[in-house]
Design an enzyme around this catalytic site. Sequence first.
Site, PDB file in Angstrom:
ATOM      1  N   ARG A  55      -0.161 -11.922  58.398  1.00 24.16           N
ATOM      2  CA  ARG A  55      -1.287 -11.218  57.748  1.00 24.16           C
ATOM      3  C   ARG A  55      -2.379 -12.220  57.376  1.00 24.16           C
ATOM      4  NH1 ARG A  55      -1.099 -10.043  52.613  1.00 24.16           N
ATOM      5  NH2 ARG A  55       1.104  -9.540  52.592  1.00 24.16           N
ATOM      6  N   TYR A 109     -21.085   7.977  63.741  1.00 20.89           N
ATOM      7  CA  TYR A 109     -19.751   8.369  64.174  1.00 20.89           C
ATOM      8  C   TYR A 109     -19.136   9.227  63.060  1.00 20.89           C
ATOM      9  CZ  TYR A 109     -15.027   7.939  65.972  1.00 20.89           C
ATOM     10  OH  TYR A 109     -13.782   8.216  66.461  1.00 20.89           O
ATOM     11  N   ASP A 182     -22.891  -0.972  63.276  1.00 17.76           N
ATOM     12  CA  ASP A 182     -21.785  -0.620  64.168  1.00 17.76           C
ATOM     13  C   ASP A 182     -22.305  -0.771  65.600  1.00 17.76           C
ATOM     14  OD1 ASP A 182     -19.980   0.658  65.837  1.00 17.76           O
ATOM     15  OD2 ASP A 182     -19.535   2.279  64.427  1.00 17.76           O
ATOM     16  N   LYS A 207     -13.214   0.658  72.496  1.00 17.03           N
ATOM     17  CA  LYS A 207     -14.167   1.163  73.493  1.00 17.03           C
ATOM     18  C   LYS A 207     -14.556   0.054  74.487  1.00 17.03           C
ATOM     19  CE  LYS A 207     -13.932   4.714  70.694  1.00 17.03           C
ATOM     20  NZ  LYS A 207     -14.887   4.900  69.627  1.00 17.03           N
TER      21      LYS A 207
HETATM   22  C1  LIG Z   1     -14.782   5.195  68.220  1.00 18.53           C
HETATM   23  C2  LIG Z   1     -15.815   4.746  67.285  1.00 18.53           C
HETATM   24  C3  LIG Z   1     -15.493   4.330  65.980  1.00 18.53           C
HETATM   25  C4  LIG Z   1     -14.065   4.369  65.470  1.00 18.53           C
HETATM   26  O1  LIG Z   1     -13.273   3.449  66.154  1.00 18.53           O
HETATM   27  P1  LIG Z   1     -11.680   3.619  66.317  1.00 18.53           P
HETATM   28  O2  LIG Z   1     -11.311   2.411  67.123  1.00 18.53           O
HETATM   29  O3  LIG Z   1     -11.439   4.917  67.004  1.00 18.53           O
HETATM   30  O4  LIG Z   1     -11.114   3.604  64.937  1.00 18.53           O
HETATM   31  C5  LIG Z   1     -16.501   3.896  65.170  1.00 18.53           C
HETATM   32  N1  LIG Z   1     -17.785   3.872  65.574  1.00 18.53           N
HETATM   33  C6  LIG Z   1     -18.141   4.258  66.813  1.00 18.53           C
HETATM   34  C7  LIG Z   1     -19.572   4.200  67.214  1.00 18.53           C
HETATM   35  C8  LIG Z   1     -17.176   4.720  67.707  1.00 18.53           C
HETATM   36  O5  LIG Z   1     -17.536   5.124  68.936  1.00 18.53           O
END
Ligand SMILES: *Cc1c(COP(=O)(O)O)cnc(C)c1O
Length: 393
Positions: A55, A109, A182, A207
Amino acid sequence: MKIDTLAVHAGDRKKLGNYVPSTTPVYGTSSFFYERTEDLDRVFNEEIEGHGYSRYGNPTTAALEELLARLEGGDLAVATTSGMSAIHLALISAMTDRRRSVLCAKVMYGQSITLLTNILGPTGVDISFAEPCDLDEFEQVLAKEKPSCVLLEPVSNPLLRVAPIDRITTLAHEHGASVIVDNTFATPVLLRPLELGVDLVVHSMTKYLAGHGDLMGGALVACEEWRQLITVLTRTLGPNIGPFEAYLAMRGIKTLPLRIERQCQNACHIAAWLKAHPRVKRVYFPGDPEHPDIETSRRLFRRDLFGGMVSFEIKDAGRQEVFAFMDALRMIVPATTLGDVHSLMLYPAISSHRDLAPKHRERLGIRDNLVRLSAGIEAVEDIEADLDQALKR
Ligand SMILES: *Cc1c(COP(=O)(O)O)cnc(C)c1O
């Protein structure tokens, strides 16, 4: 070094004894010990390099974190179990020791909004919203709410508006707020927010970064001044990704710049092709000369790339027709994610924006005939052929 080079080299090839593994191995271990207990004590004291408990740090995740920091031009990164855990960690980091208030972009999101309104809101965090593509409105809300931090996405989903994050960051700093971006949709290949003065960058590594649809992960990247705070919070909250996922993510990232270039080229070609298609009513693509934010895209994005996402409205289609279109796809995968090597199609009204009332969706411009394509790395002719046969059903 260019990002193409960093993607294949950063973080790897740490010497072990008298040899060097060409790539970082998976260290599937929770803890580490030393021949002399004194050394463990010195590791925990940060006098010498090493690991004690995973951790606090693990060689596989540490290698990935070094890579992530280099890609975004930051000094430190935390690799987390998911994008959501990275966003949570970023928000907590930005609000420690300050009045707890967040100004969030109106379109985000879905779970990021839920985290703010349903989880952090009831604990006493003030939440306000503004539209980042309208700088006057954004500044008015900043001046009124005096938030401790601003949270936004450079590319909105699913209408792909491009926010002027350079100008928003200047305004936010003038009003004493730090900025969290983000960067999941843009990736560091198109945009490096830290270089524009943004304080914290987060990703859903699930992603584009990992890119193969085979893992969940997230990332938080920051500059040196945040190190102590983020390190303490990470060690306490424990959002760390495991070494197996970290290994896969690192392997995926090696081809990130190549994949993104191909995905953006494919998206650009598909957007123009869709615009001319008789069954398509309207196309949303940030590189389209008629896109409302084309100047912002051209100013902020590198390499003449405009992202791998294309949204479009199908002519005279309601839910049933869109369902039929989705079911008719033979190669494009109709799954609710994005950024994979294979093309993906998503229907926002039943997935990402399902929880909104139909009227609210309509107000946001997310109509029942809108679908979102994440272009893969396949030959563009094959993607278009699949779209064409499904649109003709
Ligand atoms: C998918 C996504 C998230 C969340 O991510 P996870 O890996 O599913 O927890 C946050 N922001 C954006 C823009 C996303 O496409």
